[in-house]
Design a protein around this motif. Structure first.
Motif, PDB file in Angstrom:
ATOM      1  N   ARG A  27       0.639  -4.672  -3.078  1.00  0.00           N
ATOM      2  CA  ARG A  27       1.910  -4.400  -2.394  1.00  0.00           C
ATOM      3  C   ARG A  27       1.673  -3.563  -1.138  1.00  0.00           C
ATOM      4  O   ARG A  27       2.246  -3.839  -0.078  1.00  0.00           O
ATOM      5  N   ALA A  28       0.824  -2.554  -1.254  1.00  0.00           N
ATOM      6  CA  ALA A  28       0.537  -1.686  -0.112  1.00  0.00           C
ATOM      7  C   ALA A  28      -0.158  -2.461   1.006  1.00  0.00           C
ATOM      8  O   ALA A  28       0.133  -2.244   2.194  1.00  0.00           O
ATOM      9  N   GLU A  29      -1.046  -3.369   0.659  1.00  0.00           N
ATOM     10  CA  GLU A  29      -1.717  -4.189   1.667  1.00  0.00           C
ATOM     11  C   GLU A  29      -0.701  -5.045   2.418  1.00  0.00           C
ATOM     12  O   GLU A  29      -0.749  -5.146   3.649  1.00  0.00           O
ATOM     13  N   THR A  30       0.221  -5.642   1.689  1.00  0.00           N
ATOM     14  CA  THR A  30       1.262  -6.465   2.307  1.00  0.00           C
ATOM     15  C   THR A  30       2.120  -5.634   3.248  1.00  0.00           C
ATOM     16  O   THR A  30       2.410  -6.051   4.376  1.00  0.00           O
ATOM     17  N   ARG A  31       2.530  -4.457   2.788  1.00  0.00           N
ATOM     18  CA  ARG A  31       3.353  -3.576   3.630  1.00  0.00           C
ATOM     19  C   ARG A  31       2.593  -3.138   4.878  1.00  0.00           C
ATOM     20  O   ARG A  31       3.150  -3.089   5.970  1.00  0.00           O
ATOM     21  N   THR A  32       1.318  -2.826   4.727  1.00  0.00           N
ATOM     22  CA  THR A  32       0.501  -2.366   5.857  1.00  0.00           C
ATOM     23  C   THR A  32       0.361  -3.471   6.899  1.00  0.00           C
ATOM     24  O   THR A  32       0.484  -3.224   8.103  1.00  0.00           O
ATOM     25  N   GLN A  33       0.110  -4.686   6.449  1.00  0.00           N
ATOM     26  CA  GLN A  33      -0.080  -5.807   7.369  1.00  0.00           C
ATOM     27  C   GLN A  33       1.202  -6.211   8.090  1.00  0.00           C
ATOM     28  O   GLN A  33       1.136  -6.908   9.101  1.00  0.00           O
ATOM     29  N   ALA A  34       2.339  -5.761   7.612  1.00  0.00           N
ATOM     30  CA  ALA A  34       3.614  -6.091   8.257  1.00  0.00           C
ATOM     31  C   ALA A  34       3.812  -5.318   9.565  1.00  0.00           C
ATOM     32  O   ALA A  34       4.651  -5.702  10.384  1.00  0.00           O
ATOM     33  N   PHE A  35       3.045  -4.250   9.759  1.00  0.00           N
ATOM     34  CA  PHE A  35       3.136  -3.474  11.000  1.00  0.00           C
ATOM     35  C   PHE A  35       2.242  -4.102  12.066  1.00  0.00           C
ATOM     36  O   PHE A  35       1.238  -4.737  11.732  1.00  0.00           O
ATOM     37  N   PRO A  36       2.577  -3.914  13.337  1.00  0.00           N
ATOM     38  CA  PRO A  36       1.728  -4.468  14.399  1.00  0.00           C
ATOM     39  C   PRO A  36       0.374  -3.744  14.462  1.00  0.00           C
ATOM     40  O   PRO A  36       0.251  -2.607  14.023  1.00  0.00           O
ATOM     41  N   GLY A  37      -0.606  -4.430  15.019  1.00  0.00           N
ATOM     42  CA  GLY A  37      -1.932  -3.852  15.192  1.00  0.00           C
ATOM     43  C   GLY A  37      -2.851  -4.186  14.028  1.00  0.00           C
ATOM     44  O   GLY A  37      -2.418  -4.693  12.991  1.00  0.00           O
ATOM     45  N   ARG A  38      -4.112  -3.898  14.211  1.00  0.00           N
ATOM     46  CA  ARG A  38      -5.117  -4.161  13.183  1.00  0.00           C
ATOM     47  C   ARG A  38      -5.032  -3.075  12.115  1.00  0.00           C
ATOM     48  O   ARG A  38      -5.138  -1.881  12.412  1.00  0.00           O
ATOM     49  N   PRO A  39      -4.846  -3.455  10.856  1.00  0.00           N
ATOM     50  CA  PRO A  39      -4.679  -2.458   9.787  1.00  0.00           C
ATOM     51  C   PRO A  39      -5.979  -1.713   9.495  1.00  0.00           C
ATOM     52  O   PRO A  39      -7.077  -2.256   9.631  1.00  0.00           O
ATOM     53  N   VAL A  40      -5.808  -0.451   9.083  1.00  0.00           N
ATOM     54  CA  VAL A  40      -6.938   0.416   8.737  1.00  0.00           C
ATOM     55  C   VAL A  40      -6.847   0.752   7.254  1.00  0.00           C
ATOM     56  O   VAL A  40      -5.812   1.227   6.784  1.00  0.00           O
ATOM     57  N   TYR A  41      -7.928   0.480   6.533  1.00  0.00           N
ATOM     58  CA  TYR A  41      -7.991   0.774   5.108  1.00  0.00           C
ATOM     59  C   TYR A  41      -8.810   2.045   4.924  1.00  0.00           C
ATOM     60  O   TYR A  41      -9.994   2.076   5.279  1.00  0.00           O
ATOM     61  N   ILE A  42      -8.188   3.100   4.417  1.00  0.00           N
ATOM     62  CA  ILE A  42      -8.874   4.364   4.163  1.00  0.00           C
ATOM     63  C   ILE A  42      -9.094   4.460   2.660  1.00  0.00           C
ATOM     64  O   ILE A  42      -8.165   4.697   1.893  1.00  0.00           O
ATOM     65  N   ALA A  43     -10.345   4.227   2.271  1.00  0.00           N
ATOM     66  CA  ALA A  43     -10.721   4.178   0.857  1.00  0.00           C
ATOM     67  C   ALA A  43     -11.181   5.550   0.379  1.00  0.00           C
ATOM     68  O   ALA A  43     -12.062   6.153   0.985  1.00  0.00           O
ATOM     69  N   THR A  44     -10.591   6.018  -0.708  1.00  0.00           N
ATOM     70  CA  THR A  44     -11.003   7.305  -1.271  1.00  0.00           C
ATOM     71  C   THR A  44     -11.998   7.132  -2.411  1.00  0.00           C
ATOM     72  O   THR A  44     -12.610   8.101  -2.838  1.00  0.00           O
ATOM     73  N   ALA A  45     -12.168   5.908  -2.892  1.00  0.00           N
ATOM     74  CA  ALA A  45     -13.077   5.651  -4.014  1.00  0.00           C
ATOM     75  C   ALA A  45     -14.526   5.704  -3.552  1.00  0.00           C
ATOM     76  O   ALA A  45     -14.847   5.359  -2.414  1.00  0.00           O
ATOM     77  N   GLU A  46     -15.371   6.130  -4.460  1.00  0.00           N
ATOM     78  CA  GLU A  46     -16.805   6.117  -4.226  1.00  0.00           C
ATOM     79  C   GLU A  46     -17.441   5.189  -5.259  1.00  0.00           C
ATOM     80  O   GLU A  46     -17.072   5.209  -6.430  1.00  0.00           O
ATOM     81  N   ALA A  47     -18.401   4.395  -4.806  1.00  0.00           N
ATOM     82  CA  ALA A  47     -19.083   3.445  -5.693  1.00  0.00           C
ATOM     83  C   ALA A  47     -20.182   4.181  -6.462  1.00  0.00           C
ATOM     84  O   ALA A  47     -21.360   4.081  -6.127  1.00  0.00           O
ATOM     85  N   LEU A  48     -19.786   4.898  -7.497  1.00  0.00           N
ATOM     86  CA  LEU A  48     -20.737   5.714  -8.257  1.00  0.00           C
ATOM     87  C   LEU A  48     -21.372   4.962  -9.416  1.00  0.00           C
ATOM     88  O   LEU A  48     -22.318   5.457 -10.021  1.00  0.00           O
ATOM     89  N   ASP A  49     -20.837   3.783  -9.747  1.00  0.00           N
ATOM     90  CA  ASP A  49     -21.420   2.986 -10.825  1.00  0.00           C
ATOM     91  C   ASP A  49     -21.140   1.507 -10.556  1.00  0.00           C
ATOM     92  O   ASP A  49     -20.428   1.156  -9.619  1.00  0.00           O
TER      93      ASP A  49
END
Length: 177
Positions: A27-49
């Motif tokens: 849902r958040a991806e869809t909402r983000t893409q509805a705005f003009p411009g290239r979307p920015v994904y800020i990931a807080t997860a770390e690939a620890l496993d």
């Protein structure tokens, strides 16, 4: 959406919450893409496993190559300031960020307050994903209760400064604010 008292160029702060696997991120991806411009994904997860590596890979594949990606386990304010003036920013997710802060022994309350103070001053849209962790049973250990309580306080804080708040259940968004 422009709220009273906001800068004229400000677009929106949107908080999307829900349980695990509720469809929040999609849902958040869809909402983000509805705005003009290239979307920015800020990931807080770390690939620890391996499991987290797999989850991250699936999210990346679903989003595709149109997104600018930033991996930011701790310094969200800095990442949001650095990405100002472009497309909408999706922060996924705040509860992982909170967990990172707790594990790093940073003052989570101060960090939450600082982010809440910065959000209304930003011009480019910010969509934030967070887990609702308070709908289940009371955890049986102190650490889990501390995390649950901190997440509840954090979610209330960001819901208070958000222009819109959605609760996602079974992939269906319900507008709360």
């Amino acid at each position: 959406m422009i709220s009273a008292g906001r800068q004229e160029t400000f677009m929106a702060v949107i908080l999307i919450t829900g349980g695990a696997r509720s469809g929040k991120s999609r849902r958040a991806e869809t909402r983000t893409q509805a705005f003009p411009g290239r979307p920015v994904y800020i990931a807080t997860a770390e690939a620890l496993d391996a499991e987290m590596e797999d989850r991250i890979a699936k999210h990346r594949a679903r989003r595709g190559a149109d997104w600018i990606e930033r991996e930011v386990p701790l310094d969200l304010v800095q990442a949001l300031v650095e990405t100002e003036g472009g497309g909408a920013r999706l922060v996924d997710c705040l509860t992982l960020w909170l967990s990172n802060l707790l594990h790093s022994e940073r003052d989570w309350s101060r960090e939450v307050t600082h982010l809440a103070e910065v959000l209304p001053r930003l011009r480019s849209p910010v969509i934030m994903v967070t887990n609702e962790v308070g709908l289940g049973i009371v955890p049986d250990n102190a650490l889990a209760r501390t995390y649950r309580d901190a997440a509840g306080i954090m979610n209330q804080t960001f819901a208070g400064v958000a222009d819109e708040v959605e609760f996602v259940v079974a992939g269906l968004p319900m507008k709360l604010k």
